[in-house]
Design an enzyme around this catalytic site. Structure first.
Site, short mmCIF file in Angstrom:
data_model
loop_
_atom_site.label_atom_id
_atom_site.label_comp_id
_atom_site.label_asym_id
_atom_site.label_seq_id
_atom_site.Cartn_x
_atom_site.Cartn_y
_atom_site.Cartn_z
N ASN A 32 0.89 -1.25 -0.12
CA ASN A 32 0.00 0.07 0.05
C ASN A 32 1.05 1.15 0.01
OD1 ASN A 32 1.05 -0.10 2.71
ND2 ASN A 32 -0.93 0.13 3.65
N ARG A 35 5.13 2.78 3.42
CA ARG A 35 6.43 3.17 3.78
C ARG A 35 6.91 4.65 3.22
NH1 ARG A 35 9.92 4.91 5.63
NH2 ARG A 35 11.97 4.33 6.35
N THR A 144 10.40 -11.63 14.32
CA THR A 144 11.60 -10.95 14.57
C THR A 144 12.38 -11.76 15.81
OG1 THR A 144 12.76 -9.07 15.26
CG2 THR A 144 10.43 -9.28 15.91
N SER A 179 9.84 -3.59 22.36
CA SER A 179 9.22 -2.26 21.98
C SER A 179 7.79 -2.97 21.63
CB SER A 179 10.09 -1.71 20.99
OG SER A 179 9.62 -2.54 19.71
N TYR A 181 6.54 -2.14 18.95
CA TYR A 181 6.56 -2.87 17.71
C TYR A 181 6.86 -4.38 17.66
CZ TYR A 181 9.17 -5.23 14.06
OH TYR A 181 9.77 -6.00 13.42
N LYS A 185 4.67 -8.61 16.81
CA LYS A 185 5.27 -9.75 16.22
C LYS A 185 4.64 -10.83 16.94
CE LYS A 185 7.39 -8.04 12.45
NZ LYS A 185 6.80 -8.21 10.98
N GLN A 208 13.30 -13.06 12.22
CA GLN A 208 14.73 -12.62 11.57
C GLN A 208 15.33 -11.64 12.57
OE1 GLN A 208 15.27 -11.24 6.90
NE2 GLN A 208 13.82 -9.62 8.18
N VAL A 211 18.71 -6.87 9.65
CA VAL A 211 19.25 -7.00 8.35
C VAL A 211 20.21 -5.83 7.94
CG1 VAL A 211 18.67 -7.26 5.82
CG2 VAL A 211 17.18 -8.00 7.70
N ASN A 240 23.72 -0.63 9.38
CA ASN A 240 23.63 0.27 8.11
C ASN A 240 23.64 1.75 8.31
OD1 ASN A 240 23.08 -1.90 6.29
ND2 ASN A 240 21.18 -1.37 5.91
N ARG A 241 23.03 2.22 9.65
CA ARG A 241 23.34 3.58 9.97
C ARG A 241 24.89 3.81 10.26
NH1 ARG A 241 20.18 6.76 12.84
NH2 ARG A 241 21.06 6.52 15.05
#
Ligand code: NAD
Ligand code: USQ
Length: 382
Positions: A32, A35, A144, A179, A181, A185, A208, A211, A240-241
């Site tokens: 949708n 994001r 997660t 959290s 979030y 899960k 997971q 990543v 990644n940050r």
């Protein structure tokens, strides 16, 4: 196989859709585009310039000759979800389509509730639609590692044998998420396990880890296929940050003393894990759990790796231990089992300096897109 990739416009979903399509599967993306809307809400952006979904898919057709179908739709809308299962009769439904940021879920009451509504309602709709319209479809659901928290015992894959007062049972592994979030899960896992038990649905819950990375073999084929690359303090994830921070010469933002340890995996392994799960479906009525990560690191170790690779490329960056905006354990025990996917053929891409260098170079080529004001965390858990 006929496979739906829900959330196929996202960081994990896009390269997975390409990978499965390249392998000859008939892929339909459902998304949708929320994001992208959240980027607007947060004033944020991907470091890499990602094209609109229709243009990405058209580029894929041009490059590969293969077609990916697209449905712009919301999993919280039952008519959309029911229509998908009725019309497509997918053999596997890969479900990435959730709000996935821990800080986003902790912004305020409204965000916590919207996070729960989106994730729990979407997954419930998928379960009901499988039951009603495609009972043989295999649900491959992204959970997660954070569902388990950091217990002082080894983390098993979903289940644990317990002996209590002389009796034994195989029970769901205890959950201590960190959290709102991560809690969504846990609720999803409970709902899926229940649906498997009562309706005979087949499901694989992929717990997971974090990543990292950016490119896969398919996204490298053309700049128009590039994956999204989050760096902001709400959606950017640890490694990644740090890479993007190094690229812009920002101190690496380790929260607290940096001893927090998690499971991590390369995006190239994410796509393969999904393929493995799809090609080896759970049995009818089986709720199967795989821990999907390849290596464990503390955030301090990750920051030191990035610092070293940046130095080799001529950039000196410091590691800054910020006051932790989250409430989490330090110096804790962490040892999680991850053998199910390895036993089914996963050959991990381990974290190497070469990999970090590749991603750092992409970040360095896009530093003009980084908004520095989004790097430091502003959302706190208290
Ligand atoms: P992402 O935010 O980049 O992608 C999620 C996609 O799902 C987005 O394109 C979004 O528009 C879509 N979406 C969200 N809600 C939807 C809805 N109701 N209907 C239709 N589409 C919807 O996230 P990601 O990093 O690709 O993560 C994908 C999944 O993997 C998530 O479920 C996440 O919890 C899980 N996961 C991610 C990581 C990670 O490090 N990125 C680690 C572990 C688990
Ligand atoms: N951290 C830092 N500095 C930063 C960012 C994070 O020290 O700049 C620390 C956090 O405090 C935490 C660890 O790094 O201890 C991981 O944080 P993260 O933001 O990389 O990951 P997390 O919030 O756990 O969420 C991410 C994804 C989520 C997924 C989860 C997998 O956003 O969708 O579910 O990783 S797991 O961590 O296994 O639960």
């Amino acid at each position: 196989m006929k496979i739906v990739v829900a959330g196929g416009d996202g960081f994990c979903g896009w390269p997975t859709a390409l990978y499965l399509s390249q392998k000859g599967h008939e892929v339909t993306i459902v998304d949708n585009l929320v994001r992208r809307e959240i980027d607007d809400e947060l004033g944020s952006n991907s470091v890499t310039p990602i094209l609109p979904l229709e243009e990405r898919v058209a580029a894929w057709k041009e490059v590969s000759g293969k077609e990916i179908s697209v449905v712009i739709g919301d999993l919280t809308d039952y008519d959309t979800v029911a229509g998908l299962f009725k019309d497509l009769q997918p053999e596997a439904f890969v479900h990435f389509a959730e709000h996935r940021s821990a800080p986003y879920s902790m912004i305020d009451r409204e965000h916590a509730i919207e996070n729960h509504r989106n994730n729990v309602e979407g997954t419930l709709n998928v379960l009901w639609a499988i039951k009603d319209y495609a009972p043989d479809c295999h649900l491959v659901k992204l959970g997660t590692m954070g569902e388990y928290g950091q217990p002082n015992i080894d983390i098993e894959e979903g289940w644990i044998e317990i002996e209590h007062k002389g009796r034994k049972d195989r029970l769901p592994f205890p959950k201590q998420p960190g959290s709102f979030y991560h809690l969504t899960k846990v609720h999803d896992s409970d709902n899926i396990m229940f649906a498997c038990r009562i309706w005979g649905i087949r499901a694989t819950d992929l717990n997971q880890g974090v990543v990292y990375g950016l490119e896969t073999e398919e996204t490298r084929l053309d700049p128009r296929l590039v994956n999204r690359f989050d760096y902001d303090a709400v959606f950017g994830t640890a490694l990644n940050r740090f890479i993007i921070q190094a690229a812009i010469g920002h101190d690496l933002t380790v929260y607290g003393n940096g001893s927090q340890t998690r499971g991590y995996l390369n995006i190239q392994d994410t796509v393969r894990c999904i393929e493995i799960a799809c090609e080896n479906p759970a049995d009818r009525g089986e709720f199967r759990v795989f821990n999907q990560f390849t290596e464990q690191f503390s955030v301090q170790e990750l920051a030191e790796k990035v610092q070293k690779v940046a130095k080799d490329l001529g950039t000196e960056v410091d590691i800054d231990h910020l006051e932790n905006p989250r409430v989490e354990k330090y110096d804790h025990y962490y040892n999680a089992v991850n053998t199910n996917l390895l036993d089914l053929g996963l050959e991990p891409h381990l974290l190497t300096d070469e990999h970090l260098t590749e991603v750092l170079k992409v970040a360095q080529n896009n530093t003009d897109r980084v908004k520095r004001e989004l790097v430091l965390p502003t959302v706190t858990w208290k």
